[in-house]
Design an enzyme around this catalytic site. Structure first.
Site, PDB file in Angstrom:
ATOM      1  N   LYS A 119     -13.339   9.876  -8.322  1.00 45.28           N
ATOM      2  CA  LYS A 119     -12.870   8.406  -8.705  1.00 45.28           C
ATOM      3  C   LYS A 119     -13.642   8.017  -9.693  1.00 45.28           C
ATOM      4  CE  LYS A 119     -10.133   6.544  -4.962  1.00 45.28           C
ATOM      5  NZ  LYS A 119      -9.945   5.692  -4.104  1.00 45.28           N
ATOM      6  N   LYS A 203      -3.654  17.310  -4.468  1.00 48.21           N
ATOM      7  CA  LYS A 203      -3.103  16.360  -3.317  1.00 48.21           C
ATOM      8  C   LYS A 203      -2.034  15.459  -4.312  1.00 48.21           C
ATOM      9  CE  LYS A 203      -6.242  12.359  -2.784  1.00 48.21           C
ATOM     10  NZ  LYS A 203      -6.675  11.524  -2.244  1.00 48.21           N
ATOM     11  N   LYS A 206      -1.519   8.531  -6.015  1.00 47.38           N
ATOM     12  CA  LYS A 206      -0.958   7.518  -6.627  1.00 47.38           C
ATOM     13  C   LYS A 206      -1.575   7.444  -7.867  1.00 47.38           C
ATOM     14  CE  LYS A 206      -2.748   4.572  -2.859  1.00 47.38           C
ATOM     15  NZ  LYS A 206      -2.870   3.464  -2.114  1.00 47.38           N
TER      16      LYS A 206
HETATM   17  P1  TYM Z   1      -5.652   5.411   1.199  1.00 47.52           P
HETATM   18  O1  TYM Z   1      -5.105   3.954   0.783  1.00 47.52           O
HETATM   19  O2  TYM Z   1      -6.094   6.169  -0.273  1.00 47.52           O
HETATM   20  O3  TYM Z   1      -4.358   6.071   1.866  1.00 47.52           O
HETATM   21  C1  TYM Z   1      -3.896   5.741   2.924  1.00 47.52           C
HETATM   22  C2  TYM Z   1      -3.787   6.985   3.780  1.00 47.52           C
HETATM   23  O4  TYM Z   1      -3.193   7.999   3.589  1.00 47.52           O
HETATM   24  C3  TYM Z   1      -3.606   9.368   3.529  1.00 47.52           C
HETATM   25  N1  TYM Z   1      -3.164  10.041   2.322  1.00 47.52           N
HETATM   26  C4  TYM Z   1      -2.825  11.301   2.317  1.00 47.52           C
HETATM   27  N2  TYM Z   1      -2.390  11.804   3.378  1.00 47.52           N
HETATM   28  C5  TYM Z   1      -1.694  13.030   3.332  1.00 47.52           C
HETATM   29  N3  TYM Z   1      -1.550  13.683   2.070  1.00 47.52           N
HETATM   30  C6  TYM Z   1      -1.777  12.890   0.887  1.00 47.52           C
HETATM   31  N4  TYM Z   1      -1.549  13.458  -0.343  1.00 47.52           N
HETATM   32  C7  TYM Z   1      -2.407  11.749   1.185  1.00 47.52           C
HETATM   33  N5  TYM Z   1      -2.684  10.867   0.328  1.00 47.52           N
HETATM   34  C8  TYM Z   1      -3.327   9.858   1.160  1.00 47.52           C
HETATM   35  C9  TYM Z   1      -5.111   8.821   3.409  1.00 47.52           C
HETATM   36  O5  TYM Z   1      -5.884   9.786   4.099  1.00 47.52           O
HETATM   37  C10 TYM Z   1      -5.070   7.643   4.364  1.00 47.52           C
HETATM   38  O6  TYM Z   1      -5.066   8.033   5.683  1.00 47.52           O
HETATM   39  N6  TYM Z   1     -10.212   4.966   2.616  1.00 47.52           N
HETATM   40  C11 TYM Z   1      -8.999   4.677   2.967  1.00 47.52           C
HETATM   41  C12 TYM Z   1      -8.720   3.553   3.512  1.00 47.52           C
HETATM   42  C13 TYM Z   1      -9.338   2.782   4.766  1.00 47.52           C
HETATM   43  C14 TYM Z   1      -9.529   3.366   6.028  1.00 47.52           C
HETATM   44  C15 TYM Z   1     -10.474   2.633   6.624  1.00 47.52           C
HETATM   45  C16 TYM Z   1      -8.817   4.439   6.668  1.00 47.52           C
HETATM   46  C17 TYM Z   1     -10.315   2.052   4.114  1.00 47.52           C
HETATM   47  N7  TYM Z   1     -10.977   1.555   5.625  1.00 47.52           N
HETATM   48  C18 TYM Z   1     -10.832   2.637   7.868  1.00 47.52           C
HETATM   49  C19 TYM Z   1      -9.260   4.619   8.092  1.00 47.52           C
HETATM   50  C20 TYM Z   1     -10.188   3.803   8.488  1.00 47.52           C
HETATM   51  C21 TYM Z   1      -8.028   5.207   1.631  1.00 47.52           C
HETATM   52  O7  TYM Z   1      -8.507   4.890   0.685  1.00 47.52           O
HETATM   53  O8  TYM Z   1      -6.680   5.257   2.036  1.00 47.52           O
END
Ligand code: TYM
Length: 341
Positions: A119, A203, A206
């Site tokens: 990032k 992957k 967004k």
């Molecule tokens: P974020 O907002 O980037 O993504 C949300 C969830 O979507 C999953 N994800 C995917 N799964 C499969 N294939 C993909 N291409 C893909 N892109 C995204 C992510 O793995 C996530 O589960 N750090 C986290 C948010 C967070 C969090 C937490 C999660 C903050 N605190 C505590 C669990 C527990 C994040 O940026 O997700």
């Protein structure tokens, strides 16, 4: 607590950032799993707006983005009476425990995080300290509620390992064995890693500049059909068995999406479609996506048109979340040794 291993109740926690539109990866990697888990576990599903501001956000848009993610949870089937749906910034325990964990986590641990490297890119020096520190706050999210299980996509695996390291180090450093659970990631099935429709080595994300690379949850049926039609494949038919997917990442991805969307194992999908060409498979996949996502998109749009309803859910969830965190934080303060009058 005297046990050396955490022996409290199981709790599920997960979060999604309110930064940009949700896509099929978020849906299959996270939302679908949330819905399944709420039937068997106490669940908390957070909209992580503190995490979102690690990168610039428009203050005028952020609250609506938070509502949009909550609308997606509900539209996907999360029941807000059963699971707790809430915004991270509404519960101060996240920031407070995040600070304490800053003093537990080590620089070297964070320097290994690949997501920060991705990032921040070439702009490392200009990244916010928050972006570097992001996974520490994530550990606080989970552990402020002593959550034991965390459903996420595969990209979060390294962050979850860090959460476990932080919990373990806190327990040792403060001589409080079993105080925090070591949270377990739940990363399962072909939906845990949905890849770009244009490049099977990246992957679905967004931040990909090409909108053709992803299916957005708010895409129309025509947009979905067009994106699947134009998805990268190769000239060969689908293989009959899973080992035939080796070195064909784009094909593996489309088959994986079909399997995850239909709730079937990859082997069963190949049993049905092995030998068929993409001219047949792609329209069937597009139909499946439209059939499954159509009602979710419609409900999401309805909820986005009724912010008062979403706000009621978020307010109710925030109060329930704060009530769970309060006694845990009181214990944390005592263990750390902060003044109590
Ligand atoms: P974020 O907002 O980037 O993504 C949300 C969830 O979507 C999953 N994800 C995917 N799964 C499969 N294939 C993909 N291409 C893909 N892109 C995204 C992510 O793995 C996530 O589960 N750090 C986290 C948010 C967070 C969090 C937490 C999660 C903050 N605190 C505590 C669990 C527990 C994040 O940026 O997700």
């Amino acid at each position: 607590m005297s046990d050396s291993v955490y022996s409290g109740p199981e709790r599920v926690f997960s979060g999604v950032q309110p930064s940009g539109r949700l896509h099929l990866g978020n849906y299959l990697g996270a939302l679908v799993k949330f819905v399944a888990l709420q039937a068997t576990h106490d669940c908390m599903f957070c909209v992580v707006d503190l995490h979102a501001i690690t990168q610039p956000q428009d203050p005028k848009a952020l609250a609506d983005q938070t509502r949009e993610i909550a609308a997606a949870y509900l539209a996907a089937g999360v029941d807000p009476k059963r699971a707790i749906v809430f915004p991270q910034s509404a519960v101060s325990a996240h920031a407070e425990l995040g600070w304490i964990f800053n003093c537990v986590a080590r620089m070297g641990w964070l320097e290994r995080m690949t997501q920060f490297k991705d990032k921040s890119g070439k702009d490392r020096e200009r990244s916010s300290v928050g972006l570097f520190d992001y996974p520490v706050l994530q550990a606080a999210d989970i552990l402020a509620y002593r959550a034991t299980h965390v459903p996420v996509g595969e990209d979060q695996k390294q962050h979850l390992e860090l959460s476990r390291d932080i919990a373990d180090r806190f327990n040792r450093e403060f001589n409080a064995p079993g105080f925090f659970p070591l949270p377990e990631p739940l990363i399962t099935g072909p939906g845990a890693r949905v890849m770009s429709l244009r490049d099977g080595s990246k992957k679905m994300s967004k931040s990909d500049p090409s909108d053709q690379s992803r299916i957005n949850l708010l895409d129309s049926a025509d947009e979905i059909a067009n994106k699947i039609k134009r998805a990268t494949t190769d000239p060969h038919p689908l293989p009959e068995a899973e080992d035939g997917l080796k070195d064909r990442p784009e094909v593996e991805n489309l088959v994986g999406i079909y399997a995850a969307m239909s709730g079937r194992p990859v082997a069963s999908v190949l049993g049905e479609w092995g030998g068929a060409g993409f001219g047949k498979f792609k329209p069937a996949l597009a139909d499946l996506l439209v059939e499954r996502l159509g009602p979710v998109t419609a409900e999401m749009r309805r909820l986005m048109g009724d912010p008062a309803e979403v706000d009621r859910v978020l307010k109710y969830g925030a109060a329930r979340a704060a009530a769970i965190a309060a006694p845990i934080m009181a214990e944390v303060r005592a263990v750390v040794g902060f003044w109590r009058g």
